[in-house]
Design a protein around this motif. Structure first.
Motif, PDB file in Angstrom:
ATOM      1  N   UNK A   5       0.898  -1.273  -0.044  1.00 54.33           N
ATOM      2  CA  UNK A   5      -0.033   0.144  -0.143  1.00 54.33           C
ATOM      3  C   UNK A   5       0.760   1.224  -0.019  1.00 54.33           C
ATOM      4  N   UNK A   6       0.311   2.341  -0.591  1.00 52.14           N
ATOM      5  CA  UNK A   6       1.097   3.677  -0.629  1.00 52.14           C
ATOM      6  C   UNK A   6       1.070   4.266   0.701  1.00 52.14           C
ATOM      7  N   UNK A   7       2.083   4.837   1.217  1.00 57.69           N
ATOM      8  CA  UNK A   7       2.199   5.332   2.416  1.00 57.69           C
ATOM      9  C   UNK A   7       1.644   6.628   2.581  1.00 57.69           C
ATOM     10  N   UNK A   8       1.393   6.989   4.024  1.00 55.03           N
ATOM     11  CA  UNK A   8       0.632   8.309   4.177  1.00 55.03           C
ATOM     12  C   UNK A   8       1.379   9.488   3.318  1.00 55.03           C
ATOM     13  N   UNK A   9       2.689   9.224   3.306  1.00 53.35           N
ATOM     14  CA  UNK A   9       3.585  10.546   2.993  1.00 53.35           C
ATOM     15  C   UNK A   9       3.489  10.636   1.377  1.00 53.35           C
ATOM     16  N   UNK A  10       3.350   9.649   0.750  1.00 55.45           N
ATOM     17  CA  UNK A  10       3.274   9.449  -0.690  1.00 55.45           C
ATOM     18  C   UNK A  10       2.021  10.078  -1.023  1.00 55.45           C
ATOM     19  N   UNK A  11       0.940   9.775  -0.259  1.00 55.04           N
ATOM     20  CA  UNK A  11      -0.491  10.274  -0.657  1.00 55.04           C
ATOM     21  C   UNK A  11      -0.523  11.632  -0.510  1.00 55.04           C
ATOM     22  N   UNK A  12      -0.238  12.143   0.704  1.00 54.38           N
ATOM     23  CA  UNK A  12       0.029  13.534   1.101  1.00 54.38           C
ATOM     24  C   UNK A  12       0.514  14.302  -0.172  1.00 54.38           C
ATOM     25  N   UNK A  13       1.849  13.750  -0.585  1.00 60.72           N
ATOM     26  CA  UNK A  13       2.763  14.456  -1.707  1.00 60.72           C
ATOM     27  C   UNK A  13       1.937  14.595  -3.135  1.00 60.72           C
ATOM     28  N   UNK A  14       1.285  13.146  -3.200  1.00 59.93           N
ATOM     29  CA  UNK A  14       0.312  13.189  -4.450  1.00 59.93           C
ATOM     30  C   UNK A  14      -0.796  14.194  -4.470  1.00 59.93           C
ATOM     31  N   UNK A  15      -1.237  14.293  -3.278  1.00 60.12           N
ATOM     32  CA  UNK A  15      -2.515  15.445  -3.139  1.00 60.12           C
ATOM     33  C   UNK A  15      -1.966  16.605  -3.163  1.00 60.12           C
ATOM     34  N   UNK A  16      -0.945  16.972  -2.780  1.00 58.78           N
ATOM     35  CA  UNK A  16      -0.258  18.473  -2.878  1.00 58.78           C
ATOM     36  C   UNK A  16       0.106  18.607  -4.301  1.00 58.78           C
ATOM     37  N   UNK A  17       0.310  17.654  -5.034  1.00 56.85           N
ATOM     38  CA  UNK A  17       0.665  17.848  -6.453  1.00 56.85           C
ATOM     39  C   UNK A  17      -0.652  17.764  -7.268  1.00 56.85           C
ATOM     40  N   UNK A  18      -1.641  17.737  -6.682  1.00 55.75           N
ATOM     41  CA  UNK A  18      -3.041  17.817  -7.501  1.00 55.75           C
ATOM     42  C   UNK A  18      -3.941  16.792  -7.605  1.00 55.75           C
ATOM     43  N   UNK A  19      -3.325  15.470  -7.277  1.00 57.33           N
ATOM     44  CA  UNK A  19      -4.133  14.192  -7.232  1.00 57.33           C
ATOM     45  C   UNK A  19      -5.401  14.261  -5.984  1.00 57.33           C
ATOM     46  N   UNK A  58      -9.421  21.886   7.630  1.00 58.95           N
ATOM     47  CA  UNK A  58      -8.104  22.410   8.411  1.00 58.95           C
ATOM     48  C   UNK A  58      -6.840  21.629   7.485  1.00 58.95           C
ATOM     49  N   UNK A  59      -7.106  20.348   7.476  1.00 57.15           N
ATOM     50  CA  UNK A  59      -5.895  19.484   6.916  1.00 57.15           C
ATOM     51  C   UNK A  59      -5.952  19.954   5.194  1.00 57.15           C
ATOM     52  N   UNK A  60      -7.056  20.319   4.652  1.00 56.39           N
ATOM     53  CA  UNK A  60      -6.971  20.657   3.363  1.00 56.39           C
ATOM     54  C   UNK A  60      -6.482  21.983   2.966  1.00 56.39           C
ATOM     55  N   UNK A  61      -6.841  22.989   3.831  1.00 54.75           N
ATOM     56  CA  UNK A  61      -6.079  24.206   4.052  1.00 54.75           C
ATOM     57  C   UNK A  61      -4.755  24.250   4.041  1.00 54.75           C
ATOM     58  N   UNK A  62      -4.227  23.408   4.957  1.00 52.70           N
ATOM     59  CA  UNK A  62      -2.677  23.359   5.343  1.00 52.70           C
ATOM     60  C   UNK A  62      -1.902  22.821   4.403  1.00 52.70           C
ATOM     61  N   UNK A  63      -2.671  21.610   3.786  1.00 50.24           N
ATOM     62  CA  UNK A  63      -1.772  21.021   2.351  1.00 50.24           C
ATOM     63  C   UNK A  63      -1.873  21.825   1.361  1.00 50.24           C
ATOM     64  N   UNK A  64      -2.762  22.807   1.017  1.00 48.60           N
ATOM     65  CA  UNK A  64      -2.824  23.350  -0.258  1.00 48.60           C
ATOM     66  C   UNK A  64      -2.151  24.592   0.126  1.00 48.60           C
ATOM     67  N   UNK A  65      -1.754  24.952   1.251  1.00 47.57           N
ATOM     68  CA  UNK A  65      -0.854  26.348   1.423  1.00 47.57           C
ATOM     69  C   UNK A  65       0.362  25.921   1.770  1.00 47.57           C
ATOM     70  N   UNK A  66       0.795  24.517   1.324  1.00 49.77           N
ATOM     71  CA  UNK A  66       2.141  23.962   1.546  1.00 49.77           C
ATOM     72  C   UNK A  66       2.810  24.302   2.847  1.00 49.77           C
ATOM     73  N   UNK A  67       1.947  24.259   3.904  1.00 47.00           N
ATOM     74  CA  UNK A  67       2.459  24.493   5.498  1.00 47.00           C
ATOM     75  C   UNK A  67       2.578  23.249   6.117  1.00 47.00           C
ATOM     76  N   UNK A  68       2.354  22.101   5.227  1.00 53.92           N
ATOM     77  CA  UNK A  68       2.620  20.742   6.036  1.00 53.92           C
ATOM     78  C   UNK A  68       3.712  20.136   6.000  1.00 53.92           C
ATOM     79  N   UNK A  69       4.456  19.899   7.198  1.00 59.37           N
ATOM     80  CA  UNK A  69       5.702  19.489   7.200  1.00 59.37           C
ATOM     81  C   UNK A  69       5.992  18.558   8.487  1.00 59.37           C
ATOM     82  N   UNK A  70       5.167  17.564   8.498  1.00 58.21           N
ATOM     83  CA  UNK A  70       4.838  16.532   9.495  1.00 58.21           C
ATOM     84  C   UNK A  70       5.810  15.443   9.451  1.00 58.21           C
TER      85      UNK A  70
END
Length: 194
Positions: A5-19, A58-70
């Motif tokens: 399975x794709x790990x969370x970090x990869x899914x987060x990066x994929x979402x930030x990239x527009x998926x 809140x998660x979406x706003x943070x990810x869309x603003x590139x403020x996520x660094x967990x």
């Protein structure tokens, strides 16, 4: 060959990239744990739904603003957001739920009966309700750990990450929660049997 399975970090990066589907996968993966955590705090399905939705807004706003660094710790980060929104909910309402004795209800009026009757079922339900009310009387930090451990089956490592405290602190809070419950039960000679 097994599909990993794709790990969370990869899914987060994929979402930030527009998926957009990547976020849907993340929500589906963690929905029951996050929803259960919120529900254990507020005890109301409608309020839980609202806080759950606010959490992901809140998660979406943070990810869309590139403020996520967990650094790959997506679930503990989301649990912290949910936890903070629960705290905000109670602050807005300026009260934590409290249960008081009334003429019609006494927490210590439990009777037991060995017969398998409707009355016995009612008594069993009363014991469960009374125990839950005893749990509600615990200090907030102890109640939080107890609920996460018993009702959400979270490990102490997960509890530690979700609440932002060390594993030892989480273990200590659980220990004190159990000790405090025992004291109240012993003091009032409550019989917790079906």
């Amino acid at each position: 060959m097994a599909i990993t399975p794709i790990d969370d970090a990869s899914l987060v990066n994929s979402y930030i990239a527009g998926n957009e589907a990547a976020l849907e996968s993340l929500i589906k993966r963690h929905q029951s744990k996050i929803f259960g955590f919120i529900y254990s705090k507020v005890g109301d399905r409608d309020i839980t739904d609202d806080i759950f939705q606010d959490t992901f807004i809140k998660v979406i706003r943070t990810l869309k603003s590139n403020a996520y660094n967990e650094e790959g710790k997506f679930l503990p980060w989301v649990m912290r957001i949910a936890h903070n929104l629960v705290v905000d909910h109670f602050r807005r309402n300026k009260k934590m739920p409290l249960y008081r004795e009334t003429e019609n209800f006494s927490i210590f009026s439990i009777m037991t009966d060995d017969a398998l009757t409707i009355e016995n079922k009612l008594i069993s339900d009363q014991v469960t309700n009374d125990l839950r009310k005893l749990v509600e009387e615990l200090p907030a930090d102890q109640k939080e750990v107890l609920m996460m451990r018993l009702y959400q089956d979270m490990s102490f490592k997960e509890i530690s990450e979700a609440t932002g405290v060390s594993i030892n602190t989480a273990l200590g809070r659980m220990r004190y929660a159990v000790l405090n419950l025992r004291k109240v039960i012993d003091k009032h000679q409550i019989i917790l049997t079906n």
